[in-house]
Design an enzyme around this catalytic site. Sequence first.
Site, PDB file in Angstrom:
ATOM      1  CG  ASP A   1      24.439  28.178 -41.513  1.00 38.34           C
ATOM      2  OD1 ASP A   1      23.196  28.191 -41.653  1.00 38.34           O
ATOM      3  OD2 ASP A   1      25.195  27.656 -42.358  1.00 38.34           O
ATOM      4  CB  SER A   2      22.570  24.137 -40.527  1.00 38.39           C
ATOM      5  OG  SER A   2      22.731  24.665 -41.829  1.00 38.39           O
TER       6      SER A   2
ATOM      7  CB  CYS B   1      20.540  29.063 -40.379  1.00 32.30           C
ATOM      8  SG  CYS B   1      19.767  27.582 -41.053  1.00 32.30           S
TER       9      CYS B   1
ATOM     10  CD  GLU C   1      27.666  22.175 -46.187  1.00 31.46           C
ATOM     11  OE1 GLU C   1      28.633  21.560 -45.723  1.00 31.46           O
ATOM     12  OE2 GLU C   1      27.141  23.161 -45.622  1.00 31.46           O
TER      13      GLU C   1
ATOM     14  CB  CYS D   1      19.406  28.907 -48.589  1.00 25.36           C
ATOM     15  SG  CYS D   1      20.597  27.693 -48.001  1.00 25.36           S
TER      16      CYS D   1
ATOM     17  CG  HIS E   1      24.678  26.569 -47.804  1.00 23.14           C
ATOM     18  ND1 HIS E   1      24.123  26.709 -46.564  1.00 23.14           N
ATOM     19  CD2 HIS E   1      25.580  25.559 -47.708  1.00 23.14           C
ATOM     20  CE1 HIS E   1      24.656  25.800 -45.752  1.00 23.14           C
ATOM     21  NE2 HIS E   1      25.543  25.101 -46.424  1.00 23.14           N
TER      22      HIS E   1
HETATM   23  N1  DGL Z   1      22.203  27.706 -44.415  1.00 19.29           N
HETATM   24  C1  DGL Z   1      20.897  27.080 -44.254  1.00 19.29           C
HETATM   25  C2  DGL Z   1      19.784  28.110 -44.495  1.00 19.29           C
HETATM   26  O1  DGL Z   1      20.040  29.301 -44.660  1.00 19.29           O
HETATM   27  C3  DGL Z   1      20.635  25.942 -45.184  1.00 19.29           C
HETATM   28  C4  DGL Z   1      21.426  24.730 -45.096  1.00 19.29           C
HETATM   29  C5  DGL Z   1      20.714  23.600 -44.416  1.00 19.29           C
HETATM   30  O2  DGL Z   1      19.825  22.961 -45.017  1.00 19.29           O
HETATM   31  O3  DGL Z   1      21.099  23.340 -43.297  1.00 19.29           O
HETATM   32  O4  DGL Z   1      18.625  27.721 -44.523  1.00 19.29           O
END
Ligand code: DGL
Length: 247
Positions: A7-8, A70, A150, A180, A182
């Site tokens: 993931d990012s 991600c 975050e 997403c 998150h």
């Molecule tokens: N976790 C990332 C996703 O599922 C989003 C967070 C980011 O913008 O890096 O797209």
Amino acid sequence: MKVGVFDSGIGGLTVVKSLLEHQLFEEIIYFGDTARVPYGSKDKNTIIRYAIEAVEFFKNFQLDMIIVACNSVSAYALAEMQESAHCPVIGVVEAGVLATQNALEKKDANILILGTNATINSKAYENGLKNLDFQNLQAKATPLFVSLVEEEIFDGAIVEATLQHYFHKLSHPDALILGCTHFPLLATSFQNYFGKETKLIHSGDAIVEYLERTFDFPTKQTHPSLQFFASENPEALRLIAKKWLNV
Ligand code: DGL
């Protein structure tokens, strides 16, 4: 089976949580590109470049599979990752589309897709759902939720104000795609806002559903080994992982 999860940042830990709950893997190697998060505001070429670098990182471990936890990367860079990896690379978008189909009875169900700017601009979910004959779609980029997560802010006044800001003009959906990784951390706030009739589609649960349908997992892994890596401040990521995953 040994899996790499990418993931990012920390959002992909919600996918690890689902993998752990279902005891699918013997070994999980997590990599969060915390030095460069968020990806969702970056353009396609940048996301592809970062994603290929993640594949290179995973080449240090003899993996059986990489899960792209991600949505922004799954939407823009999955094919490129598949080309450069030595093992299968599975993304969350296709899994999410299929999970949405499984969760809904009617093709005219009203589906609201949430995600980063990258995921929404890619139209990956919309195209996937249209191919399955779902036409009643709304899509909304909601990047502020990434920052809230975050910051580990999951409810309260700021979340309420953000929900109002993004959704006050939208009709309440039959299904809400948390596009997403998150966003599942805000699931309770989403559910309270939209009501319990709205079905939430979670990338982690979707990927488990997809994996169990596609591959054979003969034994449950009750004591998987976990390793967490990050491109910046890995200690902070490990602390959050400990707290969120109870490991
Ligand atoms: N976790 C990332 C996703 O599922 C989003 C967070 C980011 O913008 O890096 O797209």
